[in-house]
Design a protein around this motif. Structure first.
Motif: not given
Length: 87
Positions: A1-5, A26-36
């Motif tokens: 899971m951490i690797g996926f994040i 922001g970094i959170l939006a970047t993370l979410i869009l990267g995960l999607v």
């Protein structure tokens, strides 16, 4: 899971580097869009039979970055239209 994040964050960061212009995400939006984007890339790679959705492969990674670039563009469009209507 951490690797996926971590992979999602890297994919989101790469997408921001590829996407021209200044992004107001922001970094959170970047993370979410990267995960999607990584889920989309993994799903497409899985449908093409190149691997499992949760494993990192070249095709899935490339599609994930492309999907993330498109998602960032969509998010920017939504944010700019909201910003214009707020004024």
């Amino acid at each position: 899971m951490i690797g996926f994040i971590v992979a999602g964050l890297i994919i989101g960061a790469l997408a921001r580097l590829i996407k021209p212009g200044k992004q107001r995400l922001g970094i959170l939006a970047t993370l979410i869009l990267g995960l999607v984007g990584s889920v989309i890339g993994g799903t497409i790679a899985n449908l093409l039979g190149t691997g499992d959705i949760w494993e990192l492969n070249v095709l899935g990674f490339v599609v994930a970055v492309i999907a993330s670039v498109l998602l960032i563009g969509i998010a920017e469009g939504i944010a700019s239209s909201r910003h214009k209507t707020a004024h």
